[in-house]
Scaffold this active site. Structure first.
Site, mmCIF file in Angstrom:
data_model
loop_
_atom_site.group_PDB
_atom_site.id
_atom_site.type_symbol
_atom_site.label_atom_id
_atom_site.label_comp_id
_atom_site.label_asym_id
_atom_site.label_seq_id
_atom_site.Cartn_x
_atom_site.Cartn_y
_atom_site.Cartn_z
ATOM 1 N NE ARG A 172 -2.849 0.458 3.378
ATOM 2 C CZ ARG A 172 -2.065 0.644 4.458
ATOM 3 N NH1 ARG A 172 -1.286 1.708 4.543
ATOM 4 N NH2 ARG A 172 -2.073 -0.224 5.435
ATOM 5 C CE1 TYR A 199 -16.824 10.324 -15.914
ATOM 6 C CE2 TYR A 199 -16.356 10.582 -13.591
ATOM 7 C CZ TYR A 199 -16.706 9.789 -14.655
ATOM 8 O OH TYR A 199 -16.935 8.463 -14.461
ATOM 9 C CG ASP A 210 -10.226 15.580 -15.188
ATOM 10 O OD1 ASP A 210 -9.508 14.947 -15.985
ATOM 11 O OD2 ASP A 210 -11.245 15.088 -14.654
ATOM 12 C CE LYS A 261 -12.935 7.254 -18.183
ATOM 13 N NZ LYS A 261 -13.286 8.532 -17.558
HETATM 14 C C1 LIG Z 1 -13.694 8.959 -16.292
HETATM 15 C C2 LIG Z 1 -13.333 10.309 -15.842
HETATM 16 C C3 LIG Z 1 -13.046 10.572 -14.490
HETATM 17 C C4 LIG Z 1 -13.180 9.527 -13.410
HETATM 18 O O1 LIG Z 1 -12.267 8.490 -13.555
HETATM 19 P P1 LIG Z 1 -12.571 6.951 -13.125
HETATM 20 O O2 LIG Z 1 -11.327 6.268 -13.523
HETATM 21 O O3 LIG Z 1 -13.784 6.514 -13.870
HETATM 22 O O4 LIG Z 1 -12.804 6.957 -11.652
HETATM 23 C C5 LIG Z 1 -12.661 11.853 -14.164
HETATM 24 N N1 LIG Z 1 -12.569 12.837 -15.086
HETATM 25 C C6 LIG Z 1 -12.854 12.623 -16.394
HETATM 26 C C7 LIG Z 1 -12.730 13.737 -17.356
HETATM 27 C C8 LIG Z 1 -13.238 11.352 -16.807
HETATM 28 O O5 LIG Z 1 -13.531 11.162 -18.091
#
Ligand SMILES: *Cc1c(COP(=O)(O)O)cnc(C)c1O
Length: 384
Positions: free
Chosen positions: A54, A107, A179, A204
């Protein structure tokens, strides 16, 4: 980022940063250290600083070094999901009474985290149109500790001027979080533009193959990185060794994938703008997009995400999604395979009725790296 990689170009860093040959065997790819604990050479005699997975795991370390190098940051941290990374960041930076500015397009899960979780702990937020610097200024108050930006935004592909908002954040004594999931570090480098922290859903484009869920934080500042690392361990939502390995593998082809995603998207946008059933195409590469100039300034290319609105309202938009065959109907984005979805009923159902509600006639595409002629034919068919 370590000095070893700071002079290298992006594609080279993507393949080599963190990927040092295994000292034991010479394996050119970091092994999956599927292990929880480590033999100590006498009490406290740790080998390479590893005691419990961890706190740190060599496969995760490889990914974390790679992430820092890709974003030009001092520290990278890998989590079990994008939202786990966001949660760790918010609980590290905020205490009850603090205030946050969040974008009016984000998101859905990020909004849910603020509205349904963080707010219960006495942190309040204001919603701003972050593409408008005056709107950001107007949302600040004396308790603002953090400004959250997503650019391009999800699902409306809005563009925020990162450098300009970084200036506002600095003046306000707040931290700027970007982000960078939609752009990826290949297309956009928020830390170089003044952001304090970059957030990723590794699920992604970084993973890129729709086969793993993961998240990341990268900081410009080593001290903040250390503080986040402390909380990462204290809270525990770390990326496992296999997930770290598979993301690291995906990242090696990030640059070539993003080039093809962007190329294919540009051709699909061209078709959509001429299609009689399409009333609006949202894509920062279009000269008429209100954020086009800023996107051209702060991004290498415009990426693989497209949203568009169709004639006939919600039913027609849902129909297009249902009729597509090669474009798989599904949530998520950023994989090699193309996806289509209806944000209002799928990814953004959680923002219905809020300031972040999305148009009902909206369709979102994550354009993959298949042959673009096949993608165009499928979309023409789906539009009828
Ligand atoms: C998918 C996504 C998230 C969240 O990520 P997870 O891996 O699904 O928890 C945050 N920001 C954006 C822009 C996303 O597309």
């Amino acid at each position: 980022m370590s000095d070893q990689h700071s002079h290298q170009n992006f594609e080279t860093r993507a393949i080599h940063a963190g990927n040092t040959a295994d000292p034991l065997t010479g394996a050119v790819v970091p092994p999956i250290y599927q292990v929880s604990t480590y033999k100590q050479d006498g009490v406290g005699g740790l080998r390479g600083g590893y005691e419990y997975s961890r706190s740190a795991n060599p496969t995760r370390t490889a990914l974390e070094e790679n992430l820092a190098a890709l974003e030009g940051g001092r520290r990278g941290l890998a989590f079990a999901s994008g939202l786990a990374a966001e949660d760790c960041l918010l609980r590290t930076l905020l205490v009850p009474g603090d205030h946050v500015v969040i974008p009016n397009d984000a998101y859905g899960g990020t909004f849910r985290l603020f509205a349904k979780v963080v707010q219960r702990w006495g942190v309040d937020f204001s919603v701003a149109d972050t593409s408008d610097i005056e709107s950001v200024r107007g949302a600040l108050n004396e308790r603002t500790k953090l400004i959250w930006v997503e650019t391009p935004s999800n699902p409306l592909l809005g563009i925020t001027d990162i450098e300009a908002v970084a200036g506002v954040a600095r003046q306000a004594g707040a931290k700027l979080v970007v982000d960078n999931t939609f752009a990826s570090p290949y297309l956009q480098q928020p830390l170089a533009l003044g952001a304090d922290v970059v957030v990723h859903s590794l699920t992604k484009y970084m993973g890129g193959h729709s086969d793993v869920v993961g998240g990341a934080l990268v900081t410009a500042d080593a001290e903040l990185g250390e503080e986040l690392a402390y909380h990462q361990n204290a809270m525990g939502a770390v990326a496992g060794p296999f997930d770290s390995w598979i993301v690291l593998r995906g990242i090696k082809t990030l640059a070539v994938r993003m080039d093809r995603h962007s190329e294919n998207a540009a051709k699909i946008v061209e078709m959509l703008t001429q299609h009689p059933k399409v009333t609006q195409v949202l894509y920062p590469g279009l000269p008429e997009h209100p954020g086009h100039e800023i996107a051209a300034k702060q991004m290498r290319n415009f990426g693989g995400m497209i949203s568009f609105r169709v004639e006939g309202g919600e039913e027609a938009a849902v129909e297009v999604c249902n009729r597509a065959k090669l474009f798989t109907l599904g949530e998520s984005l950023g994989g090699v395979e193309s996806l289509i979805e209806h944000p209002g009923r799928m990814t953004h159902a959680s923002v219905a009725g809020s300031a972040l509600e999305v148009p009902a006639d909206l369709v979102r595409l994550s354009v993959g790296i298949e042959n673009v002629d096949d993608l165009l034919a499928d979309l023409r068919e789906a539009l009828g």
